[in-house]
Design a protein around this motif. Structure first.
Motif: not given
Length: 77
Positions: A1-15, A24-36
Motif C-alpha cells: 500500500m502506497a501512502q501519500f500526504s495531501v501535499r504530495d497527492a496534490k503534486i503527483h495526482l496524475s501519477k 495499485g493501492d493508493v492511500v492519502i494521509t493527513r499527518g500519519s493518519v490514512p484518510v482516503v
C-alpha cells in the motif's frame, strides 16, 4: 500500500490516478493518519464479471434451505 500526504497527492495526482487505475493501492494521509483511498470507478457503473475469481469461495451448503432459527429473522410476506 502506497501512502501519500495531501501535499504530495496534490503534486503527483496524475501519477496516483494512473497507479490506482493499474490496480495499485493508493492511500492519502493527513499527518500519519490514512484518510482516503483512491480507487477507480467502473466505466458507466458496469460490473466486470470474473473480477473476484479466486478471491472468494461459495460453500457447498449455499443452496440449502436456512435453518428455522434463521428464517424467523426474515420478513417473507
Amino acid at each position: 500500500m502506497a501512502q501519500f500526504s495531501v501535499r504530495d497527492a496534490k503534486i503527483h495526482l496524475s501519477k496516483l490516478i494512473a497507479d490506482a487505475l493499474q490496480g495499485g493501492d493508493v492511500v492519502i494521509t493527513r499527518g500519519s493518519v490514512p484518510v482516503v483511498r483512491l480507487v477507480p470507478v467502473a466505466p458507466g457503473g458496469q460490473r466486470r464479471f470474473g473480477t473476484l475469481k479466486g478471491k472468494i469461495a461459495v460453500d457447498a451448503r449455499f443452496d440449502e434451505p436456512l435453518p428455522e432459527n434463521e428464517l424467523g429473522g426474515w420478513n417473507l410476506t
